[in-house]
Design an enzyme around this catalytic site. Structure first.
Site, mmCIF file in Angstrom:
data_model
loop_
_atom_site.group_PDB
_atom_site.id
_atom_site.type_symbol
_atom_site.label_atom_id
_atom_site.label_comp_id
_atom_site.label_asym_id
_atom_site.label_seq_id
_atom_site.Cartn_x
_atom_site.Cartn_y
_atom_site.Cartn_z
ATOM 1 N N GLN A 1 11.347 -10.471 20.397
ATOM 2 C CA GLN A 1 10.721 -11.776 18.977
ATOM 3 C C GLN A 1 9.253 -11.827 18.324
ATOM 4 O O GLN A 1 8.170 -10.527 19.441
ATOM 5 C CB GLN A 1 11.271 -13.339 20.070
ATOM 6 C CG GLN A 1 11.994 -13.490 19.870
ATOM 7 C CD GLN A 1 12.985 -15.178 19.869
ATOM 8 O OE1 GLN A 1 13.044 -15.410 20.735
ATOM 9 N NE2 GLN A 1 12.689 -15.296 18.806
ATOM 10 N N HIS A 2 8.769 -12.073 17.200
ATOM 11 C CA HIS A 2 7.837 -12.439 17.414
ATOM 12 C C HIS A 2 7.235 -11.180 16.579
ATOM 13 O O HIS A 2 5.616 -11.500 15.973
ATOM 14 C CB HIS A 2 7.242 -12.968 18.983
ATOM 15 C CG HIS A 2 7.428 -14.076 19.139
ATOM 16 N ND1 HIS A 2 7.617 -15.111 18.122
ATOM 17 C CD2 HIS A 2 7.525 -15.014 20.224
ATOM 18 C CE1 HIS A 2 7.867 -16.274 18.927
ATOM 19 N NE2 HIS A 2 8.471 -15.525 20.193
ATOM 20 N N ASP B 1 16.061 -11.254 20.791
ATOM 21 C CA ASP B 1 16.638 -10.652 22.411
ATOM 22 C C ASP B 1 17.113 -12.020 23.051
ATOM 23 O O ASP B 1 18.769 -12.040 23.665
ATOM 24 C CB ASP B 1 14.977 -10.407 22.883
ATOM 25 C CG ASP B 1 13.753 -11.105 22.997
ATOM 26 O OD1 ASP B 1 13.491 -12.017 22.200
ATOM 27 O OD2 ASP B 1 13.752 -9.807 23.736
#
Length: 480
Positions: free
Chosen positions: A72-73, A236
């Site tokens: 992520q991110h 994830d």
């Protein structure tokens, strides 16, 4: 005899790309592959594609659908033609710590952010990385960042980029998709309203950027060159929740590079303290989540300091008579929760009695679990029941973690059989896209190490006291 239908799930994680080929009906793994990623917090996405090609080589015959679960991110900036204009800035890059403080204040503080998107940004969030790049370019940073700030036309996430790269008919930035689970970690998408807050992109970057379309759960978003349908994919943690088939009252506590505690919820959350991120899941519901930067590597780093291998470290921790008041704050790479990006680790309570390998090993495991216990308590504070904890990730294989977790986490602990749950969840999502229905796949559960009886209240009180008393020091930038 009916021919088996095969699907593939990809985990494009921080450390590696993992590929599982599974039976669509049962989830049984029939083939698997893995390839490493560079050990860095800013990475050329081309490295993920190279790892995918290596990990998937020879595995894909007969695969009818595929989906990607991604870290992520991470900020991936593209120009109009779809070319990457800057190395992807990953979730664990804390360069945007100062930018985070500015952004939170500019919208009106933590409460305003919680109301806007269900979360309060921390340096992991993509929105803070946009602001960091803008500020770096404005300061006259190196040519790569200056050029990236000018050329950027779209911002996507690692799973978005990989999904688009898999599509045979991809063209520039047209048709790029994401999903609710991953979009909810950007800082400009609201899980509660299922919509983008494009004003927050402009707040962070100073101008608008193209954003991927948010695909629905179970949707087919494209087709690969080898003829497989491409599922929406997800972040994830949402993929892991699918792989584990989490039920109400279940909390997943994962000890990997980072530590996470998350649970499914029928309703969105909005925590103004910033502890709980109000994420969405990959099914149309929600995935409130707490994340720490430091997890399994706390144990490996402490073992290295003590001159022990991991098995010897684990034996020392589990056979120790206790930490005897020794407290380790395990913020070795800075920290996300609590929000202490500039911090370092801290050891308190050194005496001749506690300067022993067994006490230090026990303190490391206790410190790691105390941070995750705070995470589980933060979920409880949002009204989520915690009846059972699924302990997973590489760190969950530690006998001492298994033995101490029930007391410190305050719940029954079960041990899902070791598996690549992110890739497994992505494969389950691919099966959903292929058949039109989310299949039920069994999740084998093993027996954890017998629980050790400890004074959990005292251990946690000592940890909280040291954290409270040293927080002003930990908040200050440290000259690493």
């Amino acid at each position: 005899m009916t021919e088996l239908r095969l699907v593939a799930g990809v985990d494009c994680s921080t450390q590696a790309t993992k590929v599982l080929v599974c039976e669509a009906e049962t989830g049984a793994v029939v083939r698997e592959g893995r390839a490493p990623h560079p050990d860095a917090t800013q990475v050329d996405p081309a490295e993920w594609w190279k790892a995918w090609e290596t990990a998937s080589d020879g595995l894909l015959d007969g695969v009818e659908a595929i989906a990607v679960g991604g870290q992520q991110h991470g900020m991936v900036l593209l120009d109009d033609s779809g070319e990457v204009v800057h190395p992807a800035v990953l979730w664990n890059d804390t360069s945007s710590a100062d930018a985070t403080e500015e952004l939170v204040a500019e919208l009106g503080g933590p409460q305003a952010w919680a109301e806007a998107i269900g979360s309060v940004p921390v340096p992991s969030f993509t929105v803070t990385k946009l602001r960091w790049l803008r500020d770096e370019a404005a300061r006259g940073a190196d040519a790569v960042r200056r050029e990236a700030a000018v050329r950027a036309a779209a911002v996507v996430l690692p799973h978005d980029w990989m999904t688009h790269r898999l599509a045979a008919d991809r063209s520039g930035i047209e048709g790029i998709t994401t999903d609710r689970g991953d979009a909810s970690g950007t800082g400009w998408w609201s899980a509660a309203t299922n919509s983008y807050r494009t004003d927050l992109v402009e707040l962070a970057f100073g101008r608008q950027l193209a954003l991927p379309r948010v695909a629905g759960p179970g949707e087919i978003v494209g087709q690969t060159a080898f003829g497989a349908a491409i599922g929406a994919g997800t972040g994830d943690n949402a993929a892991a929740a699918l792989g584990l088939d989490l039920q109400p009252g279940d909390v997943a506590v994962s000890l990997g590079t980072s530590g996470t505690a998350f649970a499914r919820s029928a309703n969105p959350t909005a925590d103004p303290t910033g502890l709980v991120a109000g994420f969405a899941d990959a099914t149309g519901e929600y995935l409130p989540l707490v994340c720490t930067l430091n997890a399994a590597r706390v144990m490996s780093a402490t073992a290295n300091m003590l001159g022990l291998d991991l098995a010897e470290f684990d034996e020392a921790a589990i056979t120790s008579s206790g930490s005897n008041g020794l407290v380790l704050l395990p913020f070795l790479d800075g920290e996300r929760t609590p929000d202490l990006p500039h911090s370092t680790g801290l050891i308190y309570g050194l005496t001749r009695a506690t300067m022993q390998p067994a006490a230090m090993a026990r303190a490391a495991v206790e410190g790691l679990l105390c941070g995750l216990a705070d995470a589980v308590d933060a979920l409880r504070a949002q009204g989520l029941p915690v009846h059972r904890v699924h302990l997973l990730g590489g760190g969950a294989r530690s006998r001492s973690v298994q033995a101490l977790a029930p007391a410190l986490l305050g719940a029954e602990v079960v041990l899902p059989e070791p598996a690549e749950y992110v890739a497994l969840g992505a494969a389950r999502q691919a099966a959903w896209a292929l058949t039109g229905e989310l299949p039920t796949w069994p999740v084998p559960v093993g027996k954890p190490e017998p629980a050790i009886s400890v004074d959990a209240a005292k251990i946690r009180a000592n940890y909280e006291q040291v954290l409270t008393n040293t927080r002003p020091l930990l908040s200050q930038p440290y000259n690493r």
